[in-house]
Design a protein around this motif. Structure first.
Motif, PDB file in Angstrom:
ATOM      1  N   PHE A 354       0.817  -1.216   0.000  1.00  0.00           N
ATOM      2  CA  PHE A 354       0.000   0.000   0.000  1.00  0.00           C
ATOM      3  C   PHE A 354       0.854   1.271   0.000  1.00  0.00           C
ATOM      4  CE2 PHE A 354      -2.422   3.297   2.210  1.00  0.00           C
ATOM      5  CZ  PHE A 354      -3.570   3.312   1.457  1.00  0.00           C
ATOM      6  N   LYS A 355       2.070   1.184   0.498  1.00  0.00           N
ATOM      7  CA  LYS A 355       2.892   2.389   0.643  1.00  0.00           C
ATOM      8  C   LYS A 355       3.387   2.957  -0.680  1.00  0.00           C
ATOM      9  CE  LYS A 355       7.140  -0.261   1.426  1.00  0.00           C
ATOM     10  NZ  LYS A 355       8.219  -0.550   2.381  1.00  0.00           N
ATOM     11  N   ILE A 356       3.204   2.248  -1.795  1.00  0.00           N
ATOM     12  CA  ILE A 356       3.659   2.785  -3.084  1.00  0.00           C
ATOM     13  C   ILE A 356       2.783   3.940  -3.550  1.00  0.00           C
ATOM     14  CG2 ILE A 356       4.583   0.545  -3.745  1.00  0.00           C
ATOM     15  CD1 ILE A 356       2.179   0.242  -5.629  1.00  0.00           C
ATOM     16  N   PHE A 357       1.587   4.070  -2.986  1.00  0.00           N
ATOM     17  CA  PHE A 357       0.684   5.126  -3.431  1.00  0.00           C
ATOM     18  C   PHE A 357       1.063   6.451  -2.791  1.00  0.00           C
ATOM     19  CE2 PHE A 357      -2.073   1.287  -3.715  1.00  0.00           C
ATOM     20  CZ  PHE A 357      -2.225   1.297  -5.084  1.00  0.00           C
ATOM     21  N   GLN A 358       1.204   7.478  -3.641  1.00  0.00           N
ATOM     22  CA  GLN A 358       1.485   8.835  -3.194  1.00  0.00           C
ATOM     23  C   GLN A 358       0.437   9.766  -3.818  1.00  0.00           C
ATOM     24  OE1 GLN A 358       3.688   9.505  -0.921  1.00  0.00           O
ATOM     25  NE2 GLN A 358       4.567   7.446  -0.883  1.00  0.00           N
ATOM     26  N   PRO A 359      -0.014  10.783  -3.086  1.00  0.00           N
ATOM     27  CA  PRO A 359      -1.103  11.635  -3.606  1.00  0.00           C
ATOM     28  C   PRO A 359      -0.768  12.361  -4.899  1.00  0.00           C
ATOM     29  CG  PRO A 359      -0.806  11.954  -1.239  1.00  0.00           C
ATOM     30  CD  PRO A 359       0.358  11.140  -1.705  1.00  0.00           C
ATOM     31  N   ASN A 360       0.507  12.584  -5.182  1.00  0.00           N
ATOM     32  CA  ASN A 360       0.876  13.345  -6.378  1.00  0.00           C
ATOM     33  C   ASN A 360       1.411  12.459  -7.495  1.00  0.00           C
ATOM     34  OD1 ASN A 360       3.116  12.619  -4.965  1.00  0.00           O
ATOM     35  ND2 ASN A 360       4.149  14.583  -5.114  1.00  0.00           N
ATOM     36  N   PHE A 431      -9.752  -4.333  -6.734  1.00  0.00           N
ATOM     37  CA  PHE A 431      -8.472  -3.626  -6.752  1.00  0.00           C
ATOM     38  C   PHE A 431      -7.800  -3.663  -5.377  1.00  0.00           C
ATOM     39  CE2 PHE A 431      -6.055   0.313  -6.140  1.00  0.00           C
ATOM     40  CZ  PHE A 431      -5.177   0.249  -7.199  1.00  0.00           C
ATOM     41  N   ALA A 432      -8.580  -3.438  -4.332  1.00  0.00           N
ATOM     42  CA  ALA A 432      -8.003  -3.399  -2.985  1.00  0.00           C
ATOM     43  C   ALA A 432      -7.489  -4.745  -2.537  1.00  0.00           C
ATOM     44  CB  ALA A 432      -9.052  -2.895  -1.995  1.00  0.00           C
ATOM     45  N   SER A 433      -8.047  -5.838  -3.059  1.00  0.00           N
ATOM     46  CA  SER A 433      -7.611  -7.173  -2.639  1.00  0.00           C
ATOM     47  C   SER A 433      -6.223  -7.530  -3.144  1.00  0.00           C
ATOM     48  CB  SER A 433      -8.622  -8.220  -3.123  1.00  0.00           C
ATOM     49  OG  SER A 433      -8.711  -8.211  -4.544  1.00  0.00           O
ATOM     50  N   LYS A 434      -5.661  -6.733  -4.036  1.00  0.00           N
ATOM     51  CA  LYS A 434      -4.302  -7.008  -4.516  1.00  0.00           C
ATOM     52  C   LYS A 434      -3.247  -6.652  -3.481  1.00  0.00           C
ATOM     53  CE  LYS A 434      -5.635  -8.249  -8.641  1.00  0.00           C
ATOM     54  NZ  LYS A 434      -7.075  -8.068  -8.448  1.00  0.00           N
ATOM     55  N   PHE A 435      -3.622  -5.950  -2.437  1.00  0.00           N
ATOM     56  CA  PHE A 435      -2.673  -5.465  -1.440  1.00  0.00           C
ATOM     57  C   PHE A 435      -3.009  -6.106  -0.103  1.00  0.00           C
ATOM     58  CE2 PHE A 435      -3.377  -2.390  -4.727  1.00  0.00           C
ATOM     59  CZ  PHE A 435      -2.099  -1.968  -5.081  1.00  0.00           C
ATOM     60  N   ALA A 436      -2.062  -6.870   0.437  1.00  0.00           N
ATOM     61  CA  ALA A 436      -2.305  -7.575   1.698  1.00  0.00           C
ATOM     62  C   ALA A 436      -2.447  -6.615   2.863  1.00  0.00           C
ATOM     63  CB  ALA A 436      -1.159  -8.562   1.964  1.00  0.00           C
ATOM     64  N   ASP A 437      -1.786  -5.451   2.797  1.00  0.00           N
ATOM     65  CA  ASP A 437      -1.825  -4.482   3.900  1.00  0.00           C
ATOM     66  C   ASP A 437      -2.747  -3.306   3.590  1.00  0.00           C
ATOM     67  OD1 ASP A 437      -0.282  -3.549   1.837  1.00  0.00           O
ATOM     68  OD2 ASP A 437       1.182  -2.559   3.115  1.00  0.00           O
ATOM     69  N   TRP A 438      -3.731  -3.508   2.699  1.00  0.00           N
ATOM     70  CA  TRP A 438      -4.595  -2.389   2.296  1.00  0.00           C
ATOM     71  C   TRP A 438      -5.369  -1.837   3.482  1.00  0.00           C
ATOM     72  CZ3 TRP A 438      -5.337   0.283  -2.214  1.00  0.00           C
ATOM     73  CH2 TRP A 438      -6.447   1.100  -2.275  1.00  0.00           C
TER      74      TRP A 438
END
Length: 894
Positions: A354-360, A431-438
């Motif tokens: 999940f940490k790969i997502f950045q707002p910009n 989409f959210a199920s692809k991330f174990a720590d979502w």
């Protein structure tokens, strides 16, 4: 004449000479001292001038050839020591010409004429020429410059070293290009530039915004595979019967149906993930699926495979030696659009976090069968256009992972592959199920439970049941209280004066004002404006000493919005929204649902409220309410059997009103029924005349009655949790116990206790646990009357009679298909307390429903317990908890 003029001119000249005569020169000694003093001052002034004037020449101006005399000229002391003429000697005769007044410089030697001698020259104006401009060096002051700017970095995030990721050759690698456009002179792609230059039809866009987008971005049939040993992988696969096997769980999503296929070889993680996904889809209506329930299937499942094309499962899938989630992760590829519109690989062949997502940021997530373009809330729109153009090329690129998706993707992506644009905060469950720590990464800042080092005491199940039963007995039913502007309104509140009542009904999308009425329809929403005043009596002393009683209190306003039982949630929300717009004074708003109205609202109709139903043709009404001022007449179905503790009114055209009186009803309801009969006559639903009363037990066989046995007061309902309980409050409850139907069928959920005076009902959605049975037995201790256990969909008529209307439970809401018939509580509890052999406990198939699987060792006899554990139950209970768990696991009793 001329002689006179000459004489006058000569006299005038003589007078001028006398005025301009110069006194005699000072002595040589005094002149020498004056010259030396002047020389010292001149040298001091020259030094000061050198400090002020810069010696370097401005680069923007060409230096002059003339040098300042104070900088380069050598002083001639002999000449300076010579006495100089005074300032008066430098005066010129006006007749000598104007050229002496325009000279650039006057040398010192030019004024060495004798005293009184004047030169006479003719004036030649044509000979006058402008002199050269005096060249004076400027003081060059440096202009303050701007502070040096730091060089802005182009890359805000460091690129992940792709070389460190060891994976097989990926056919998508050649698509990772520096820029998406061949035109190197502009950072905007050609397609994007054409889009920006196009002309939009804003009128069409405005009309489109008024309508909801009902076009689904998903295929009509989606098959989602759930597999994994340690971390479950959720991925879209080809919607065919050959894709289904017994080593995992599969979720089949269609616009109106939702299936959950459980394979015989699936593990607990796969089953749990499948249940979580289907529950989320049902609750949120996700993936454009409007199904109301989940159809759980296994084995052949004809309906399931018919949706997939009719072919049953014939897959020869073999679970690989390594964890399947590691094999499936090899198809993952996550790219990032950089600031200079280049494509950068950040994750490849790994499970994303999940940490790969950045707002910009703008990311491209390729999972083989699913391709997403994710944009943060602060991302640039241009990056999204670049990502979309790159995805169009990515779809045409093959993928060599046939063992993961069950089909060949080496040439191009098949048509069932989905391509979606998602934004931050608007993601679907797939989409959210692809991330174990979502979920944990998103909610960890909201829910932080402090770690407690306090040791949790061991719980005694029997003592817990005793404590919970004692707590339920201590509950006191709270009388309905309505708080408006810090004032508590109860039943028949005194000193409240009603000044005005106004009505509105929701027609379409607007509230229309109607005349005052006491008839409400169950498929509409109404707004009632109550203008009232709270009367406060007091004695006021006047100035003359007299006393007068005076009423005080300001004018107040409250709004009730009544919602019929057949109104949709959308209509209910629209009514509340329109009320907020209409109420400019921001008065209190009170929500009222049909069947659960507050007594204060019912008293506004003075005991003459009539609720009608357009879906019913028969005019059969039931009396509700505890007091005559709260009496409500509600239309019901005639096919349903009547309750023996209620009163009903039947209106037939051209006939008097018929009053059906139950054998166990109260006198309050009979008198209310006679009074309400006149209301039906006024509405022309029945002919005028004295009402005809028919009591239960007469020879009228057309009316069916059911009796709530042992019901001697209004029932009280208690909802049970693990180790807690609460009482279900009712607005129609009254201490006198005359309320015919204080609770509704929709309030039945989980496990509840219903105390009707001389009978106790224990209702449960599923087979009740031993703890619930123990609590019910302890609560009914020393009470006279039966105590019956009822499961959902197996309710007897005596239980159904406690409710005004009863609707059969829908089949999709069946939680326990094999519901047991009603049984006595003691009988159920004695079955739970029986013992079993160690073989039966390990096998678990022969155990009756309701056995506590977390405490299987409690079902052993003392001899079997000592034989299995090598110690007595008392010694075993003294061991640490971790040791007990380990021993139970070793014996297969955990």
């Amino acid at each position: 004449m001329l002689s006179e003029i000459r004489s006058q001119l000569s006299e005038s000249q003589d007078r001028w000479k006398n005025k301009t005569s110069i006194p005699s020169s000072p002595s040589r000694k005094e002149g020498l001292n004056s010259i030396q003093k002047r020389l010292a001052e001149l040298n001091s002034s020259a030094d000061d001038w050198r400090r002020k004037v810069r010696k370097d020449v401005s680069p923007t101006r060409k230096p002059t050839q003339k040098v300042h005399p104070l900088e380069k000229q050598t002083l001639n002391y002999e000449k300076l020591l010579t006495p100089q003429p005074s300032k008066a000697n430098t005066l010129h005769n006006i007749d000598s010409g104007l050229n002496t007044f325009f000279s650039a410089t006057v040398p010192l030697t030019s004024v060495t004429k004798n005293e009184g001698e004047l030169q006479k020259e003719e004036i030649d104006l044509d000979a006058i020429q402008p002199s050269q401009r005096l060249s004076t060096p400027r003081r060059l002051v440096p202009r303050p410059g701007r502070p040096a700017r730091r060089k802005a970095g182009t890359d805000r995030l460091k690129a992940i070293d792709v070389d460190s990721v060891h994976c097989e050759e990926d056919l998508r690698d050649h698509l990772v290009i520096e820029e998406l456009d061949d035109d190197m002179s502009t950072p905007v792609a050609t397609s994007a530039r054409k889009g920006l230059q196009s002309i939009e039809n804003y009128d069409a866009a405005k009309s489109a915004l008024k309508q909801a987008d009902l076009v689904s971005p998903f295929p009509d049939v989606m098959l989602i595979r759930i597999m994994g040993e340690k971390k479950v992988d959720v991925r879209l696969v080809e919607p065919k019967g050959s894709s289904v096997h017994q080593h995992g769980c599969f979720v089949l999503v269609t616009p109106k149906r939702l299936f959950l296929y459980t394979g015989s070889e699936s593990n607990i993680l796969e089953k749990t993930k499948g249940a979580q996904m289907t529950t989320s889809i049902i609750q949120k209506k996700d993936l454009f699926c409007t199904a109301e329930c989940v159809e759980r299937v296994e084995g052949s499942a004809p309906a399931f495979f018919k949706t997939l094309g009719g072919d049953s499962s014939n897959s020869s899938f073999i679970r690989p030696a390594e964890p399947f989630e590691n094999l499936a992760a090899s198809a993952n590829l996550i790219l990032r659009v950089t600031d200079d519109y280049k494509i950068q690989s950040i994750v490849k062949g790994e499970r994303p976090r999940f940490k790969i997502f950045q707002p910009n940021e703008t990311l491209i997530l390729d999972f083989g069968s699913e391709i997403y373009i994710w944009s943060g809330r602060n991302a640039r729109k241009t990056s999204g256009r670049y990502a979309k153009e790159y995805v169009n090329k990515l779809i045409k690129c093959g993928l060599g992972c046939s063992e993961i998706f069950g089909c060949d993707m080496s040439v191009k992506r098949p048509e069932w592959v989905i391509v979606r644009r998602v934004f931050q905060g608007v993601q679907d469950v797939l989409f959210a199920s692809k991330f174990a720590d979502w979920e944990t990464s998103e909610m960890k800042n909201l829910f932080k439970t402090p770690i407690s080092t306090k040791q949790i005491p061991r719980r005694d199940p029997e003592q817990d049941a005793i404590d919970l039963a004692e707590k339920i007995r201590s509950f006191e039913h709270q009388l309905p209280v309505l708080v408006l502007e810090d004032y508590e309104f109860e039943r028949q509140t005194k000193d409240v004066i009603t000044e005005d009542i106004a009505f509105w009904v929701l027609q379409g999308e607007e509230l229309e004002k109607i005349q005052k009425t006491n008839v409400l329809w169950s498929d509409e929403c109404y707004v009632v404006r109550w203008q009232y005043r709270i009367q406060l009596s007091g004695v006021r002393r006047l100035k003359d000493g007299s006393e007068v009683e005076r009423e005080t209190g300001r004018q107040r306003i409250a709004y009730f919005y009544w919602l019929g039982k057949w109104t949709s949630p959308k209509l209910q929300g629209l009514c509340a929204l329109k009320l907020s717009h209409m109420d400019k004074e921001k008065s209190p708003h009170v929500r009222q649902e049909q069947g659960a109205e507050h007594p204060v609202f019912l008293e506004l109709f003075e005991g003459k409220l009539l609720i009608r139903d357009r879906n019913l043709n028969d005019h059969l009404f039931v009396i509700r309410g505890s007091l005559s001022s709260e009496t409500t007449l509600e239309q019901i179905k005639k096919e349903n059997p009547l309750r023996s503790h209620a009163v009903y009114l039947e209106a037939i055209a051209n006939k008097p009103v018929t009053l059906h009186v139950g054998a166990h009803c109260s006198e309050v309801h009979v008198s209310s029924g006679l009074r309400m009969a006149t209301l039906l006559v006024d509405l022309k639903l029945a002919a005028s005349g004295e009402a005809i009363a028919r009591v239960q037990g007469d020879n009228d066989t057309s009316i069916k009655w059911i009796i709530a046995k042992k019901r001697i007061k209004a029932p009280r309902m208690f909802r049970l949790f693990d180790f807690e309980a609460e009482e279900v409050q009712s607005n129609s409850f009254h201490p006198s116990g005359v309320a015919p139907f204080p609770h509704l069928q929709k309030e039945l959920r989980d496990s509840v206790l219903i105390d009707a005076g001389e009978v106790l009902w224990l209702w449960s959605e599923v087979t009740p646990s031993t703890h619930v049975l123990e609590t019910g037995l302890r609560y009914w201790d020393k009470r006279v009357g039966p105590c019956t256990v009822v499961e959902k969909r197996a309710e007897p008529p005596e239980f159904v009679a406690l409710f005004q209307e009863w609707v059969e439970w829908p089949k999709e809401e069946i939680t326990s298909p094999d519901s047991s018939p009603p049984r006595a509580l003691n009988e159920c509890l004695s079955e739970r307390r029986r013992t079993f052999t160690p073989y039966q406990l390990r096998d678990r198939d022969s155990l009756p429903p309701g056995v506590d699987l977390s405490r299987l060792h409690k079902y052993l006899t003392e001899d079997d317990f000592e034989k299995e554990f090598g110690m007595s139950p008392k010694d075993f209970s003294g061991l640490p908890q971790w040791k007990q768990v380990r021993m139970r696991k070793d014996l297969g009793l955990f």
